[in-house]
Design a protein around this motif. Structure first.
Motif, PDB file in Angstrom:
ATOM      1  N   HIS A 188      38.508 132.665  40.604  1.00  0.00           N
ATOM      2  CA  HIS A 188      38.025 133.743  39.740  1.00  0.00           C
ATOM      3  C   HIS A 188      36.531 133.594  39.448  1.00  0.00           C
ATOM      4  O   HIS A 188      35.949 132.540  39.682  1.00  0.00           O
ATOM      5  CB  HIS A 188      38.810 133.818  38.421  1.00  0.00           C
ATOM      6  N   GLU A 208      37.625 136.908  35.207  1.00  0.00           N
ATOM      7  CA  GLU A 208      38.064 136.306  33.943  1.00  0.00           C
ATOM      8  C   GLU A 208      37.018 136.650  32.891  1.00  0.00           C
ATOM      9  O   GLU A 208      35.868 136.223  33.004  1.00  0.00           O
ATOM     10  CB  GLU A 208      38.168 134.787  34.090  1.00  0.00           C
ATOM     11  N   HIS A 221      30.622 131.469  35.024  1.00  0.00           N
ATOM     12  CA  HIS A 221      30.985 130.423  35.981  1.00  0.00           C
ATOM     13  C   HIS A 221      31.740 130.990  37.171  1.00  0.00           C
ATOM     14  O   HIS A 221      32.243 132.114  37.123  1.00  0.00           O
ATOM     15  CB  HIS A 221      31.815 129.326  35.307  1.00  0.00           C
ATOM     16  N   CYS A 223      34.977 129.860  39.706  1.00  0.00           N
ATOM     17  CA  CYS A 223      36.102 128.917  39.760  1.00  0.00           C
ATOM     18  C   CYS A 223      36.655 128.832  41.174  1.00  0.00           C
ATOM     19  O   CYS A 223      37.050 129.843  41.749  1.00  0.00           O
ATOM     20  CB  CYS A 223      37.199 129.331  38.789  1.00  0.00           C
ATOM     21  N   GLU A 253      33.833 125.741  37.948  1.00  0.00           N
ATOM     22  CA  GLU A 253      35.131 125.278  37.462  1.00  0.00           C
ATOM     23  C   GLU A 253      36.014 125.026  38.684  1.00  0.00           C
ATOM     24  O   GLU A 253      35.986 125.796  39.638  1.00  0.00           O
ATOM     25  CB  GLU A 253      35.763 126.372  36.588  1.00  0.00           C
TER      26      GLU A 253
HETATM   27 CO    CO Z   1      37.425 130.092  34.365  1.00  0.00          CO
END
Ligand code: CO
Length: 143
Positions: free
Chosen positions: A15, A62, A86, A88, A136
């Motif tokens: 994500h 997200e 971020h 992921c 992440e």
């Molecule tokens: Co995340």
């Protein structure tokens, strides 16, 4: 434990995390405008965020809304404003990937996996060593 200890390289983009002040306001153009659908809104008290997921093909968006002024997302919003927070990446074996990063001298935020959204196991890599990108890592769900 019978898990494979094979690849440590990420297999897919799980994500993209977006920091927002208000989920309701931020989601409107993505839902009404782009036609994406929120499948899940979850509060993570330990991270002090409310999280909404919007699936898109093989990946997801997200959206992260802070639930307190001391939330990491609140601090991010103060410094940078709303926007991409971020990326992921999904990995097969989180410990193996963290070990490889350590050996490569990459600075980690999390030395050990911690609990993420939906009961997942996650760990963050510091943006300093990642060309300014907070990364992440999430472990693929065991099946
Ligand atoms: Co995340």
């Amino acid at each position: 434990m019978t898990r494979r200890k094979q690849d440590v390289a990420p297999g897919r983009l799980d994500h993209v995390g977006v920091a927002v002040r208000s989920l309701e306001e931020a989601l409107a153009p993505y839902e009404k405008g782009l036609g994406l659908t929120v499948v899940d809104i979850e509060e993570l008290p330990t991270e002090k965020v409310r999280v909404a997921f919007l699936p898109m093909g093989d990946t997801r968006l997200e959206f992260l809304e802070p639930t307190g002024d001391d939330s990491p997302i609140a601090r991010f919003l103060q410094r940078r404003g709303e926007g991409i927070h971020h990326l992921c990446f999904q990995v097969d074996n989180l410990e193996a990937t963290l070990e490889r990063l350590r050996k490569a001298g990459v600075e980690l935020v999390d030395e050990k996996p911690r609990a993420g959204a939906g009961g997942s196991r996650v760990a963050f890599i510091h943006p300093r060593g990642m060309a300014g990108v907070l990364v992440e890592l999430v472990e693929k769900e065991r099946s």
